[in-house]
Enzyme design. Structure first.
Site, PDB file in Angstrom:
ATOM      1  N   HIS A 616       5.271   0.890   0.538  1.00 30.02           N
ATOM      2  CA  HIS A 616       5.247   1.645  -0.718  1.00 30.02           C
ATOM      3  C   HIS A 616       3.859   1.586  -1.347  1.00 30.02           C
ATOM      4  O   HIS A 616       3.295   2.623  -1.736  1.00 30.02           O
ATOM      5  CB  HIS A 616       6.295   1.061  -1.663  1.00 30.02           C
ATOM      6  CG  HIS A 616       6.302   1.650  -3.036  1.00 30.02           C
ATOM      7  ND1 HIS A 616       7.249   2.564  -3.460  1.00 30.02           N
ATOM      8  CD2 HIS A 616       5.487   1.450  -4.114  1.00 30.02           C
ATOM      9  CE1 HIS A 616       7.007   2.897  -4.715  1.00 30.02           C
ATOM     10  NE2 HIS A 616       5.945   2.229  -5.137  1.00 30.02           N
ATOM     11  N   GLU A 617       3.305   0.374  -1.445  1.00 28.74           N
ATOM     12  CA  GLU A 617       1.999   0.240  -2.097  1.00 28.74           C
ATOM     13  C   GLU A 617       0.902   0.896  -1.273  1.00 28.74           C
ATOM     14  O   GLU A 617       0.009   1.547  -1.830  1.00 28.74           O
ATOM     15  CB  GLU A 617       1.687  -1.234  -2.352  1.00 28.74           C
ATOM     16  CG  GLU A 617       2.670  -1.942  -3.267  1.00 28.74           C
ATOM     17  CD  GLU A 617       2.891  -1.227  -4.598  1.00 28.74           C
ATOM     18  OE1 GLU A 617       1.964  -0.536  -5.073  1.00 28.74           O
ATOM     19  OE2 GLU A 617       3.991  -1.337  -5.156  1.00 28.74           O
ATOM     20  N   HIS A 620       0.876   4.573  -1.775  1.00 31.20           N
ATOM     21  CA  HIS A 620       0.318   5.026  -3.054  1.00 31.20           C
ATOM     22  C   HIS A 620      -1.129   5.499  -2.898  1.00 31.20           C
ATOM     23  O   HIS A 620      -1.613   6.314  -3.694  1.00 31.20           O
ATOM     24  CB  HIS A 620       0.382   3.905  -4.093  1.00 31.20           C
ATOM     25  CG  HIS A 620       1.624   3.938  -4.925  1.00 31.20           C
ATOM     26  ND1 HIS A 620       2.116   5.099  -5.482  1.00 31.20           N
ATOM     27  CD2 HIS A 620       2.464   2.951  -5.316  1.00 31.20           C
ATOM     28  CE1 HIS A 620       3.212   4.831  -6.169  1.00 31.20           C
ATOM     29  NE2 HIS A 620       3.453   3.536  -6.081  1.00 31.20           N
ATOM     30  N   GLU A 680       5.885   7.933  -7.143  1.00 28.53           N
ATOM     31  CA  GLU A 680       6.734   6.815  -6.721  1.00 28.53           C
ATOM     32  C   GLU A 680       7.702   7.239  -5.623  1.00 28.53           C
ATOM     33  O   GLU A 680       8.002   6.459  -4.717  1.00 28.53           O
ATOM     34  CB  GLU A 680       7.498   6.254  -7.915  1.00 28.53           C
ATOM     35  CG  GLU A 680       6.621   5.684  -9.012  1.00 28.53           C
ATOM     36  CD  GLU A 680       5.794   4.494  -8.549  1.00 28.53           C
ATOM     37  OE1 GLU A 680       6.257   3.775  -7.632  1.00 28.53           O
ATOM     38  OE2 GLU A 680       4.705   4.283  -9.102  1.00 28.53           O
ATOM     39  N   ASP A 684       8.055   5.599  -2.007  1.00 27.63           N
ATOM     40  CA  ASP A 684       9.318   5.074  -1.477  1.00 27.63           C
ATOM     41  C   ASP A 684       9.599   5.626  -0.087  1.00 27.63           C
ATOM     42  O   ASP A 684       9.951   4.886   0.840  1.00 27.63           O
ATOM     43  CB  ASP A 684      10.476   5.447  -2.414  1.00 27.63           C
ATOM     44  CG  ASP A 684      10.563   4.558  -3.636  1.00 27.63           C
ATOM     45  OD1 ASP A 684       9.936   3.481  -3.633  1.00 27.63           O
ATOM     46  OD2 ASP A 684      11.266   4.939  -4.584  1.00 27.63           O
TER      47      ASP A 684
END
Length: 795
Positions: A616-617, A620, A680, A684
């Site tokens: 997830h990070e 980003h 987000e 995800d």
């Protein structure tokens, strides 16, 4: 036998006191250790018998429910031939068994299937408005922080940790706060040029003992002395297009209450009315503590709220701020002044004109920084806001501006004095968010001290509760995620080769920070980090004002320094994870690296949980905003137009998908904001795909190692009591389980209206329904809710 062990683990978790210190830090074992009393009453024995029967029944029901669906699934546990019986595996199994709702069809609603039991078995604590796995771990961490803060200093205790403990004790001493009363608050208000109590709209200004200073002077002193931004936000940070240097940046600021609520006072009439009552009640309480003070609190409250609404209307909506290239504009102070003045009527006497040169001179007065107003450039994040703000200030009386400024400063500082102020703030939060009890004082104090001295507390925390092997394993997983993302990029058919190469360069340049910064345990480094910060025993108000002033000064002085590209952007005592687009780094603090996200005993669960967070990070860095930064963290257009067109087409699919999710418990007119949550949601979806691929790498390594050793001992075992689930299925359960949670209607409304994250249910359902591999693992028929024909796939 497995059910008995699971049952015993569940019992241990249930009977251990919520405030009991975690004893695992002093044990050589890696698994959690929970103590229970030696003697059990007959009533507890009865509970055990009933719970045992319930667990067995639950397992049987699960087996019957899934037998048909799983008949064609390759079961790794049959190939590997053994069951994991470590504490970590048994506790993970117990947690999953209690979380499942086996009456739900996983292909109809996987969130209910994975989390229905968790929601039923984990009632929300009365002082919370949201309760989920993240908040539960934060609660456990706060108990650990409390234990550290309650400990006595020794000769080896670093000064900052001693200061943190002193601040915590001072925060808990509410009697001392009551004795000091509002005197420290009134002193600060006077020092920034405002009267102790604002004159009402119907009162003559001449009746005041103190005439308010010009509003711009008040804003300036508030920024310089308190580090608080009112009307607009000034900060020093990396230049968005040249991160090798720092620059002054200016942006819009919050009006003090949710802009969404203020912009639609009809739809959110309850919340806006509660806020106005809160303003009135706070002012009335102050008046009772200032001898001779008289004011029409209702009139002032109404005026403050009306001006707040006006500010909300000139604020640029977040949906319009996602294009960072158009937002961040570099200009001189004169250019900014021209923008602010462009629509002003100079035929009028204009005491509310925003003089930027005056503001900059006064803000940096006394700071060890030299600024050249004629040549230095600043970054303005939203020129439209400053133009509209200047117009609003011109048509608003200086008295109204003064009263608004007075309220914003007073309301932020008052809770540091009398308990009655804190009670009013808590009452507003309870009414708006829907929880039923006030946060215990110790928890508020521990959170506040951690916010100010997090690194100092982490000095002790990592020694007690974080193991080096946990860091090494996490770094290994991060590396797998990196490789998975790069392989996914290689396989993209919508990205041209030039953009692919740059994407791979940026991905390769992302630096992981895991656990805690290396310097934390070096002698003298902690003292250097907290240089200039002072704690005054017994004086909470003056201490916090001093800490705020020191932080503001240090921030401004960063203008003279080069950015630190290797900084750990949060304290290790944090339950969260981060991607910094400017630093192009991902950070996983020590506080996060615990169950139910990490250390789960089975790699299928670890990769489904913390692996998905890691992915997830990293993703980003390539969401709709992160992709606007290059590998050095500079805002730069490095995508080809053709690839960008294809990218936006796929992002629109995600926006539309999530934007159609209705939050039924809030009524028919509340849906997820697909635009605001797109970043987000992209993270995800991409993160879980990367974790899935990374888990495949691990399985391949296990198979190769097992073949080399001609045995099965190195293959992944099954999970006790859940051997009817394949590892692929457990991977997806690990992902879904970390989002199990519940929320009050007020908190859910706030998430939907203001949040950048989708509600937990849709984070699970939305992500998994886009994954064909999930549907195959759970044998979901095509066209079922969890296996729709149309799937949104970006990364």
């Amino acid at each position: 036998m497995f059910y008995i062990r699971i049952l015993r683990m569940i019992e241990m978790q249930q009977v251990s006191a919520p405030g009991e210190p975690d004893s695992s830090a002093n044990s050589p074992r890696k698994g959690p250790i929970v103590n229970i009393s030696a003697g059990m009453s007959g009533r507890l024995v009865l509970v055990i018998v009933l719970l045992s029967a319930a667990v067995v029944a639950l397992a049987v029901a699960m087996l019957v429910l899934t037998s048909t669906r799983l008949s064609g699934v390759a079961r790794y546990h049959q190939e590997e031939g053994y069951t994991c019986q470590t504490d970590e595996c048994v506790i993970s199994a117990a947690r999953i068994i209690k979380s499942l709702d086996t009456t739900a069809d996983p292909c109809e609603d996987f969130y209910q299937f994975a989390c229905g039991g968790w929601i039923e078995n984990n009632p929300m604590p009365e002082e919370y408005s949201q309760w989920d796995q993240f908040r539960a771990l934060r609660e456990n961490l706060l108990h650990t922080i409390r234990e550290i803060l309650d400990d006595k200093d020794t000769a080896l205790t670093p000064k900052p940790l001693s200061q943190a403990r002193s601040l915590y004790k001072t925060c808990l001493d509410q009697d001392a706060l009551e004795k000091l009363g509002v005197a420290p608050l009134l002193k600060i208000i006077r020092s920034i040029g405002l009267p102790e109590v604002p004159f009402g709209p119907e009162s003559p200004q001449a009746a005041l003992d103190t005439v308010p200073a010009p509003w711009l002077n008040v804003v300036t002193k508030t920024q310089r002395n308190l580090g608080a931004s009112v009307l607009f936000n000034l900060y020093v940070a990396e230049h968005p297009r040249n991160t090798s240097k720092n620059v002054i940046s200016l942006d819009q600021a919050s009006p003090g209450f949710s802009e969404r609520y203020l912009l639609d006072p009809t739809r959110f009439s309850k919340e806006v009315k509660l806020y106005e009552e809160y303003v009135k009640d706070m002012i009335e309480l102050l008046v009772t503590n200032v001898p001779g003070a008289k004011i029409n609190a209702s009139a002032v409250a109404q005026e403050v709220v009306e001006f707040s609404k006006m500010l909300a209307h000139v604020t640029t909506p977040v949906e319009e701020r996602r294009d960072l290239h158009s937002q961040a504009q570099e200009m001189s102070i004169n250019d900014l002044q021209n923008i602010s003045d462009s629509k002003l009527d100079f035929s009028k006497n204009n005491p509310s004109r925003l003089d930027w040169a005056q503001y900059m001179r006064e803000v940096f007065h006394g700071v060890n920084v030299t600024i050249d107003l004629d040549n230095d450039l600043v970054i303005v994040m939203d020129t439209k806001y400053f133009q509209k703000l200047a117009e609003l200030l011109q048509k608003t009386s200086p008295e109204t501006i003064d009263r608004y400024l007075w309220w914003r400063i007073f309301s932020s500082l008052a809770p540091l004095t009398l308990k009655q102020f804190r009670d009013l703030a808590s009452d507003l939060a309870q009414k708006v968010m829907g929880h039923s009890a006030q946060t215990p004082r110790w928890r508020s104090c521990a959170s506040s001290v951690n916010a100010n001295f997090g690194m100092a507390i982490s000095f002790e925390y990592v020694k007690r509760h974080f193991h080096e092997d946990a860091r090494q394993k996490a770094l290994e997983m991060v590396n797998d995620i990196h490789v998975a993302f790069e392989e996914m990029v290689h396989n993209l058919d919508w990205m041209d080769d030039s953009t692919k190469n740059r994407t791979l360069e940026k991905a390769h340049a992302i630096r992981p920070f895991v656990g805690f910064p290396e310097w934390l345990l070096y002698p003298g480094e902690l003292e250097r980090y907290y240089h200039g910060m002072e704690v005054v025993d017994g004086e909470l108000f003056s201490t916090y004002v001093g800490l705020a002033s020191n932080a503001a000064k240090r921030m401004l002085e960063e203008l003279a320094h080069q950015p630190d590209r290797n900084k750990f952007i949060s304290s290790p005592t944090t339950v969260n994870a981060f991607y910094s687009p400017v630093l192009n780094s991902i950070t996983f603090p020590a506080g996060l690296l615990h169950p139910p996200f990490y250390g789960l005993g089975l790699e299928a669960l670890n990769y489904g949980a913390i692996g998905a967070i890691m992915g997830h990070e990293l993703t980003h860095g390539f969401d709709d905003q992160g992709r606007q930064y290059d590998l050095h963290g500079n805002l730069k257009q490095w995508w080809s137009n053709e690839t960008l067109h294809e990218y936006n087409h796929r992002v629109q699919c995600i926006i539309d998908q999530y934007g159609k999710y209705h939050v039924q418990s809030l009524g028919s007119n509340f849906t997820v904001n697909g635009v605001n949550t797109q970043g987000e949601n992209i993270a995800d979806n991409g993160g879980l795909r990367e974790a899935q691929r990374a888990y495949g790498y691990l399985k391949a390594r296990q198979i190769r190692l097992a073949r080399t050793r001609k045995g099965l001992a190195d293959l992944e075992p099954s999970l006790p009591g859940l051997s009817h689930f394949s590892h692929k299925q457990l991977f997806y359960l690990g992902f879904a389980h970390m989002w199990c949670g519940t929320s009050t209607l007020g908190a859910l409304k706030s998430t939907v209206v203001d949040g950048v994250h989708s509600p937990n249910r849709f984070r699970v359902v939305g992500t998994l329904s886009n994954m064909q591999e999930f549907s195959e693992a759970w044998h979901c028929p095509a066209g079922s809710p969890m296996n729709p024909h149309n799937k949104c796939i970006l990364w």
